[in-house]
Design a protein around this motif. Structure first.
Motif, short mmCIF file in Angstrom:
data_model
loop_
_atom_site.label_atom_id
_atom_site.label_comp_id
_atom_site.label_asym_id
_atom_site.label_seq_id
_atom_site.Cartn_x
_atom_site.Cartn_y
_atom_site.Cartn_z
N CYS A 298 0.84 -1.21 0.00
CA CYS A 298 0.00 0.00 0.00
C CYS A 298 0.87 1.26 0.00
CB CYS A 298 -0.85 0.06 1.27
SG CYS A 298 -2.00 -1.30 1.42
N THR A 300 3.23 4.26 -0.18
CA THR A 300 4.63 4.40 -0.55
C THR A 300 5.28 3.03 -0.77
OG1 THR A 300 4.90 6.54 0.47
CG2 THR A 300 6.85 5.17 0.41
N ILE A 344 5.31 -5.86 0.77
CA ILE A 344 6.23 -4.81 1.24
C ILE A 344 5.48 -3.94 2.24
CG2 ILE A 344 7.78 -2.96 0.51
CD1 ILE A 344 7.58 -4.06 -2.35
N GLN A 346 6.41 -1.17 5.68
CA GLN A 346 7.27 -0.63 6.74
C GLN A 346 6.82 -1.21 8.08
OE1 GLN A 346 8.59 1.16 9.99
NE2 GLN A 346 6.53 1.84 9.52
N SER A 347 5.54 -1.03 8.40
CA SER A 347 5.04 -1.42 9.72
C SER A 347 4.89 -2.94 9.86
CB SER A 347 3.67 -0.79 9.96
OG SER A 347 2.74 -1.28 9.00
N THR A 350 -0.04 -3.54 8.03
CA THR A 350 -1.08 -2.97 7.18
C THR A 350 -2.13 -4.03 6.83
OG1 THR A 350 0.50 -1.38 6.39
CG2 THR A 350 -1.44 -1.70 5.02
N GLN A 405 13.46 0.01 1.20
CA GLN A 405 12.70 -0.99 0.41
C GLN A 405 13.30 -1.09 -0.99
OE1 GLN A 405 8.86 0.83 0.87
NE2 GLN A 405 8.49 -0.11 2.86
N LEU A 482 2.55 12.02 -3.63
CA LEU A 482 2.00 11.49 -2.38
C LEU A 482 2.63 12.20 -1.18
CD1 LEU A 482 0.32 9.41 -0.81
CD2 LEU A 482 2.14 7.75 -1.14
N GLU A 486 0.39 14.58 1.34
CA GLU A 486 0.08 14.10 2.68
C GLU A 486 0.60 15.00 3.78
OE1 GLU A 486 1.71 10.29 3.98
OE2 GLU A 486 3.36 10.56 2.59
#
Ligand code: F6R
Length: 607
Positions: A298, A300, A344, A346-347, A350, A405, A482, A486
């Motif tokens: 999702c 980025t 993929i 980060q957290s 998701t 990433q 983005l 944001e």
């Protein structure tokens, strides 16, 4: 989203809960609240806005009690005000909740018909009333919680506490994560292990559908049918230290500047710079025989995957299907036998990405997770974790996680090419060497911050911005847009430069700056033609290019940011930096809350 905490402790828990919530604020910051039981009685403090408001309130009106639950909210149902802040109460029951109770409207109508009065607009309040109704029917607290869980549909993590019982919290997980922390004669619950790091590193992760009875002496875990479950305890690697901003104004600024270092750590995990080769990596599939790769993510993270598609296809001749996870999860994509799937995040939490992973799992596909949080749900549910070594990313807008990433994907694409015979040993050496140069070039680009800051002052006067790029710079154009929207709230769009004349060119006038990301590559001339089209219509061009590109463009730009000439494989990581800095400084000029922009949260655990 939201973060939840529960403590059955020895000392006053309210300050401890606030401390834990600070580590969960990345999950939402619309409101926060804490409830305790003291001398048999429930008490609570709630405050709209960030956690600091709750802290202030607790300073003025402290809350005693050695058992308590807390919450930091990202609003789903109901506006972010104090009334909708958690914990929610009903006749001696207190509830905090992360997620969405999807059948809440039916349950609410049923409860209203039964005489229950709703004081908030949240879906969570039905949970408090349902438990309270069971208690009123004479059902004991644990059974009342269990009966309630059976009625709930949707995705949720819950902590439920009871007036009159200072040694009981019931926790439950259906979807979003929930960790049980084991202390010495005290127990904890938290949305993640990092939240509990100051108290314990001995953690049991609840599995989907688990619920737990937490008392000072320990935790008992059950499945929805009430069967006792054994879940292993593990030692969390979560750090006790709160990450700070150092001497930077914002986390985002600090994280942008950390990139040379964290990209270097990440690359070094996969590549051997002494031999300019690949480090050993145990994969649950063989790149050599793989027919297709599915990538899903999702925001980025999705855009990093899109760059990855270009790399895998070009360097390894490996076809890639790339999807936004919220689409992929419902798309019912037929997956061929010889496929693998990468997720993929980060957290690593998701919801849509996790659901996509579950779909691939059900199709029997080997699963790799490119994640930053090693103990996250996505990491735990994958066959192989391919870590980004970005360190904790606190700013809501992803920066260093994105470039890390990219570093992982580039390294994997080279690996795939070597395995598939599309990259010779000589070429492998060359590519690995080029990748090793990323941190050095990144440092050079960060020095352009002064020029970018001046440009950002101008950009902050506009209401709309268009980003254009081709090839791997097309995902970067979308990432630039983005980032800008944001954190600065300026409307921005990212387009493939070749698409300009298929619609967006109608928007071009002197009020629409056009940021063109165009290193001097094979298709540079094509992008220059698109710039001519913009210039002919009075558009203001901001060109981000390299020395070669700048020397070859004859048309007049509003501003040209000249980066060093870099090898093609590292351009996405290098060109990410100016677009991040531009968004950051524009937001600073706009005076927005850069690290915690409105309506967003760092970890999106609802779909
Ligand atoms: C944008 C941003 C988001 C995230 C997205 C996925 O700056 O940070 O678009 O990339 O919400 O989050 P993760 O990577 O945690 O799955």
């Amino acid at each position: 989203m939201c973060g939840i905490v529960g403590i059955v402790g020895h000392n006053a828990v309210a300050p401890l809960i606030v401390d834990a919530l600070k580590r969960l604020e990345y999950r939402g910051y619309d409101s926060a609240g804490v409830a305790t039981v003291e001398q048999g009685t429930l008490g609570r403090r709630r405050a709209e806005g960030k956690l600091v408001n709750l802290e202030r309130l607790l300073g003025a009106e402290p809350l005693a009690g050695t058992i308590g639950i807390g919450h930091t909210r990202w609003a789903t149902h109901g506006v972010p005000n104090e009334t909708n802040a958690h914990p929610h109460f009903s006749n001696g029951v207190a509830v905090v909740h992360n997620g969405i109770v999807e059948n809440f409207a039916t349950l609410r109508d049923e409860l209203i018909a039964d005489g229950y009065v709703f004081t908030s607009q949240t879906d969570t309040e039905v949970v408090a009333h349902l438990v309270a109704r069971e208690l009123a029917r004479g059902v004991a607290p644990v059974e009342a919680a269990h009966a309630t869980l059976k009625r709930l549909e949707g995705a949720f993590a819950l902590a439920i506490m009871f007036e009159g019982d200072e040694n009981l919290i019931v926790g439950a997980r259906s979807g979003p994560p929930l960790a049980v922390g084991h202390g010495e004669g005290e127990m904890f619950l938290g949305s993640d292990a990092i939240a509990l790091a100051p108290f314990t590193n001995s953690i049991t992760y609840l599995e989907d559908g688990d619920w737990a009875v937490i008392r000072r002496g320990g935790a008992e875990i059950f499945d929805l049918s009430g069967k006792r479950m054994e879940r292993k305890r593990q030692t969390s690697l979560g750090t006790v230290f709160m990450v700070d901003k150092g001497n930077r104004r914002h986390f985002m600024e600090k994280e942008i500047h950390e990139q040379p270092e964290v990209i270097s750590h990440t690359l070094a995990h996969y590549l051997d710079f002494t031999t300019d080769g690949l480090k050993p990596l145990d994969l649950p599939f063989d790149f050599k025989t793989l027919e297709r790769l599915a990538i899903s993510a999702c925001g980025t993270a999705y855009l990093s995957g899109l760059v990855g598609k270009y790399w895998f296809e070009r360097l390894a001749r490996l076809p890639v299907d790339i999807d936004i996870a919220s689409e992929f999860r419902y798309r019912e994509m037929p997956i061929s036998k010889n496929s693998a799937a990468f997720f993929i995040s980060q957290s690593g939490e998701t919801a849509d990405t996790l659901a996509s992973l579950h779909y691939c799992r059900s199709q029997g596909v080997p699963i790799g997770a490119i994640v930053n949080v090693r103990e996250s749900t996505i990491a735990r549910e994958s066959d192989v974790v391919l870590p980004t070594l970005a360190g904790p990313e606190i700013g809501v807008a992803s920066t260093k996680a994105f470039t890390c990433q990219l570093a992982v994907l580039a390294s994997l694409a080279v690996r795939a090419g070597v395995a598939r015979g599309t990259i010779s040993r000589e070429r492998e050496k060359e590519l690995v060497h080029q990748l090793s140069e990323t941190p050095r070039f990144a440092n050079q680009v960060l020095k352009l911050e002064g020029q970018i800051e001046t440009l950002a002052r101008d950009l902050s006067r506009y209401n709309h911005v268009l980003y254009l790029g081709r090839d791997t710079n097309f995902p970067l154009a979308m990432e630039g847009a983005l980032k800008l929207k944001e954190i600065s709230y300026i409307h921005a769009e990212g387009y493939a430069a070749g698409e300009l004349k298929h619609g967006p060119i109608a928007l071009i006038d002197e009020n629409m700056p056009v940021i063109v990301i165009a290193p001097h590559d094979r298709i540079f001339e094509k992008t220059v033609s698109n710039m001519q089209e913009v210039a002919a219509r009075g558009g203001k061009i901001i060109l981000i290019t390299d020395q070669k590109g700048a020397s070859q463009v004859s048309l007049k730009t509003y501003e040209t940011i000249v980066l060093p000439d870099v090898p093609e494989i590292i351009t996405p990581m290098i060109y990410a930096l100016p677009i991040q800095m531009l968004a950051y400084h524009t937001a600073v000029f706009m005076g927005t809350d850069v690290d915690q922009p409105r309506n967003l949260a760092k970890s999106v655990t609802v779909e």
